[in-house]
Design an enzyme around this catalytic site. Structure first.
Site, PDB file in Angstrom:
ATOM      1  N   SER A  16      -4.095  -1.897   0.391  1.00 50.65           N
ATOM      2  CA  SER A  16      -3.063  -2.816   0.858  1.00 50.65           C
ATOM      3  C   SER A  16      -3.702  -4.121   1.329  1.00 50.65           C
ATOM      4  O   SER A  16      -4.581  -4.118   2.182  1.00 50.65           O
ATOM      5  CB  SER A  16      -2.322  -2.146   2.014  1.00 50.65           C
ATOM      6  OG  SER A  16      -1.417  -3.036   2.586  1.00 50.65           O
ATOM      7  N   ALA A  17      -3.236  -5.247   0.776  1.00 52.55           N
ATOM      8  CA  ALA A  17      -3.929  -6.522   0.982  1.00 52.55           C
ATOM      9  C   ALA A  17      -3.860  -7.040   2.419  1.00 52.55           C
ATOM     10  O   ALA A  17      -4.779  -7.700   2.876  1.00 52.55           O
ATOM     11  CB  ALA A  17      -3.366  -7.569   0.022  1.00 52.55           C
ATOM     12  N   HIS A  18      -2.765  -6.753   3.129  1.00 47.53           N
ATOM     13  CA  HIS A  18      -2.658  -7.342   4.469  1.00 47.53           C
ATOM     14  C   HIS A  18      -3.604  -6.666   5.459  1.00 47.53           C
ATOM     15  O   HIS A  18      -3.712  -7.109   6.601  1.00 47.53           O
ATOM     16  CB  HIS A  18      -1.211  -7.331   4.967  1.00 47.53           C
ATOM     17  CG  HIS A  18      -0.692  -5.991   5.356  1.00 47.53           C
ATOM     18  ND1 HIS A  18      -0.456  -5.643   6.664  1.00 47.53           N
ATOM     19  CD2 HIS A  18      -0.389  -4.910   4.619  1.00 47.53           C
ATOM     20  CE1 HIS A  18      -0.015  -4.398   6.705  1.00 47.53           C
ATOM     21  NE2 HIS A  18       0.047  -3.929   5.479  1.00 47.53           N
ATOM     22  N   GLY A  50       0.825  -1.198   0.000  1.00 46.65           N
ATOM     23  CA  GLY A  50       0.000   0.000   0.000  1.00 46.65           C
ATOM     24  C   GLY A  50       0.862   1.251   0.000  1.00 46.65           C
ATOM     25  O   GLY A  50       0.556   2.246  -0.676  1.00 46.65           O
ATOM     26  N   THR A  51       1.949   1.191   0.744  1.00 48.32           N
ATOM     27  CA  THR A  51       2.879   2.320   0.791  1.00 48.32           C
ATOM     28  C   THR A  51       3.426   2.636  -0.594  1.00 48.32           C
ATOM     29  O   THR A  51       3.452   3.796  -1.022  1.00 48.32           O
ATOM     30  CB  THR A  51       4.034   1.995   1.767  1.00 48.32           C
ATOM     31  OG1 THR A  51       3.493   1.968   3.097  1.00 48.32           O
ATOM     32  CG2 THR A  51       5.151   3.014   1.685  1.00 48.32           C
ATOM     33  N   CYS A  88       5.998   7.761  23.232  1.00 49.24           N
ATOM     34  CA  CYS A  88       6.952   6.789  23.769  1.00 49.24           C
ATOM     35  C   CYS A  88       6.974   5.504  22.952  1.00 49.24           C
ATOM     36  O   CYS A  88       7.898   4.706  23.060  1.00 49.24           O
ATOM     37  CB  CYS A  88       6.642   6.482  25.231  1.00 49.24           C
ATOM     38  SG  CYS A  88       4.906   6.146  25.521  1.00 49.24           S
TER      39      CYS A  88
END
Lengths: 482, 482
Positions: free
Chosen positions: B200-202, B69-70, B326
């Site tokens: 994005s497939a995941h 996807g990125t 954090c």
């Protein structure tokens, strides 16, 4: 059904399949997350990186996983060029690199950089000294050479490059060397003082979608934007971790058998190299006969349409590939064959997967002559080396050809053949059919606008013992010698 | 062990696993090859493209597969900007886009382009009219807006964006809209006249390493070099075809159950949204309560270290994620929380995978209060909304603080607390511990160089009813109101 296109892609190695299945349950989470699923994924990723780095011969923190060998090369070239921008803007590559390197080089040129393409000899090999001279001689007004690229072995003809020697020359010159090890990494680590290395898992029985990129510590590297925090900022996006695990596992597995299998396949390839010219008339076996990949052999067949031959072999049960123009979407012969200056028509690459049975190679050698004969018959090609003239003359025509570009050469020609608009291998076939119509010492003018003619007309002359007098535009002049 | 980080990544869907295994045997060859193995691979690829395109709501020839996807977002943004270069060099994005879009925007700025970041309200939603105004107002000297980007729904807080309305505004303005549909595509197609879409497939139970990029016909698009002949020249390199097949199969499978599952998860999320503030004092539930993804709920806990809370929940068997500083490698709170202006400390995102059992959500609600209490106790945080002051005063100190930047504000302050060098949520805890030491109407000057303070000090003031007087460098001034 024998698959002889290993240099293109291999089926999943049994070890890769096993590793993939095992990693599906633990390798789906984001390794950057703090929770237990993320930590498990991270452990898998770390282990895969350790294993792959050991096989490459680098430190784990020098190695990143990318989505493909192509992306490794794109990122490796761009990152090294950007990191070394102060040193200069010249990129030195061999003329027979994989298209991914050449595309990256074109992008560099489009961005204002310079590219030096080092030629190869007729076997497809660069001369290390010439490569070194190119490194030193490529200094542009903006400075010197930023990066050099050399494949470990050629993907089309199997010729090994003098990588270790070139790496030494590069190290002395202070220029990083990127080695495309896609074809050779399965057989062993790349020797020498290389700086960057790229490879692709589906070439050794790993899954598609996994590339390796190693960048030695100390090499200046600025990956092209945009990046993210993954893979040391060198390969953005969420990766397919089970595929990475499978890639690393299969690399270890093929390496364990590499020496024995290389020796076995080398014998089979030697048989093909020796037998093909004996069984099939008018064949040129290309590539270095000794310094080569163990599993690849490539030859070109005169008067043969590469695509038709591929289909004939496919029908006979054999899967091979070809660098002939007719098998390319751009209808030009492979840049490798062009750089070597060898015959491109009827080109066949046979690349044997690990485990190929001797009997399959013998079956191929039994089938090949008839397949070639069939294609030649369909094309009404002249008969083979025995010198009989085949067909009934076909489209060959005497007389003066039109077109201003032909005028100069045409004045001296005894016979003109107009093959314009016809595709490889027809122009060479038409040339062969008329050569006997001119007296020894007489010339034929061939008009051919297919790009393959540029390679195949001189190659035909050399194979048949005629004199190639040169080309002017689309006009080729040949003197009958025999 | 309940995994509540679905918005990060999902385990492989059973249908994806089945499709992956089935495709391993036929999907390993190069689909560009002419031989039978290549043709079989091509058939699988074509079928996967048909299925994915149907789910996206586009034509198969508008859709390509990328490695993530990125990468879809990187290529989509760069390609659309380059294709529309003549129209202008301005890029309009929402302030809460995925970091992949923001990284691509930064690369555009580095290359001389301009970027307009449209703010969001406290729920994380952009105003469609404001987005439209940004489109029209962003004309630079070099021209107008080349591209707009808007996510379908936010990945951290679940808020849905007015994509359909914005798509209409973009279409009228003649500006292509790229929709990041990563979080919503599993639940249904993106409505409206969008021009480009990434996913994005995941995120829907497909494998990692598979992204989708749709580019509508007629949208000018020039993919960033280098490219090759694969995927219409938009995604170079040899892809993981079995993973692509699995991605397409699982998208169809999750869609078949999407409506029923969305309704079920929405009820569970409603329960979390209602129960968490009732069970845990000093909590802010963030994101739009209605116009949101069905499976995501995010809240922040005052006086809590997000990483410590994640680990406490992890030990209790629950995997969640956090946008607290954090938990970030850069030690700044998530850009989404910053853009919303909400509390960032003790941030927890709960994102439920399909099939989450009601009992698991109840178990989480049973465990959460003790986990928060534990972390607060370790940090010696003041007690909750009941008003008791906790701990024994800790590091809070009276008197004038050093440092020139504090001088102006410090003159009026009745009490100064120096929390410099301390990380979120310590500065806010130290502030809370001393606020009762000044009289109502008196002020406290807090010195804090942790970036999270910029978000959390005002958020604390709003939650506790004190008056936030503003910040000057690392000095924050607060007036006691209650």
């Amino acid at each position: 059904m024998p698959y002889f296109d290993a240099a293109s892609s291999l089926p999943l190695h049994p070890v890769a399949r096993q590793a993939l299945l095992a990693a599906l349950d633990e390798g789906w989470a984001d390794p950057a997350r703090l929770h237990r699923e993320g930590r498990r994924a991270r452990l898998l990723l770390d282990a895969a990186r350790e294993a792959a780095a050991e096989a490459v011969g680098c430190r784990p923190d020098e190695l990143v996983f990318t989505p493909s060998g192509t992306r490794s090369l794109h990122t490796g070239v761009a990152g090294a060029l950007a990191g070394r921008r102060r040193a200069g803007r010249a990129l030195v590559v061999s003329a027979v690199e994989h298209s991914a390197v050449l595309h990256a080089a074109e992008a560099h040129e489009a961005g204002g950089g310079t590219v030096v393409r080092v030629p190869v000899d007729r076997t497809g090999r660069v001369d290390a000294a010439a490569f070194g001279a190119a490194l030193r001689g490529s200094g542009s007004p903006e400075g010197g050479t930023a990066l050099a690229c050399l494949q470990s072995a050629n993907h089309e003809v199997g010729t090994e490059q003098p990588v270790e020697e070139v790496a030494g020359i590069c190290a002395e010159a202070g220029v990083p060397l990127l080695v495309d090890a896609a074809q050779s990494l399965a057989w062993g680590p790349v020797p020498g003082r290389w700086s960057l290395l790229a490879a692709s898992a589906h070439k050794w029985g790993g899954p598609g979608g996994v590339g390796l990129l190693a960048v030695r510590k100390g090499v200046r590297f600025a990956p092209p934007a945009p990046v993210d925090e993954r893979e040391s900022g060198r390969s953005p996006g969420f990766a397919d971790l089970p595929a990475i695990v499978a890639a690393a596992a299969s690399l270890r597995a093929v390496r364990a058998e590499a020496d024995a299998e290389a020796a076995r396949l080398r014998t089979l390839v030697d048989r093909v190299r020796a037998q093909v010219p004996a069984l099939v008339p008018d064949v040129e076996v290309v590539g270095d006969p000794v310094r080569r990949l163990p599993h690849v052999v490539t030859f070109s067949c005169l008067y043969v349409d590469g695509e038709a031959l591929l289909h004939a072999l496919d029908r006979a049960g054999f899967s091979v590939s070809s660098g002939s123009s007719c098998t390319s979407s751009t209808l030009i012969p492979s840049h490798v064959l062009r750089a070597m200056g060898v015959l491109s028509e009827g080109n066949v690459r046979v690349s044997l997967p690990p485990g190929t049975a001797e009997s399959d190679v013998d079956a191929f050698l039994a089938v090949l002559p008839e397949a070639v004969r069939e294609v030649r018959a369909q094309l009404r090609a002249p008969a083979g080396a025995d010198g009989e003239s085949g067909g009934e003359g076909g489209a060959a025509a005497g007389g003066e050809a039109g077109g201003p570009e032909a005028a100069d050469l045409g004045r001296e020609a005894a016979l003109t053949v107009d093959s314009r608009g016809k595709r490889c291998p027809i122009p060479v076939i038409e040339l062969a059919k008329v050569i006997d119509r001119v007296p020894v010492g007489g010339t034929v003018l061939l008009l051919a606008d297919d790009e393959a003619a540029r390679l195949d007309v001189p190659a035909w002359c050399e194979m048949r013992g005629h004199e190639y007098l040169g080309a002017h535009g689309h006009a080729y002049r040949v003197r009958r010698s025999a």
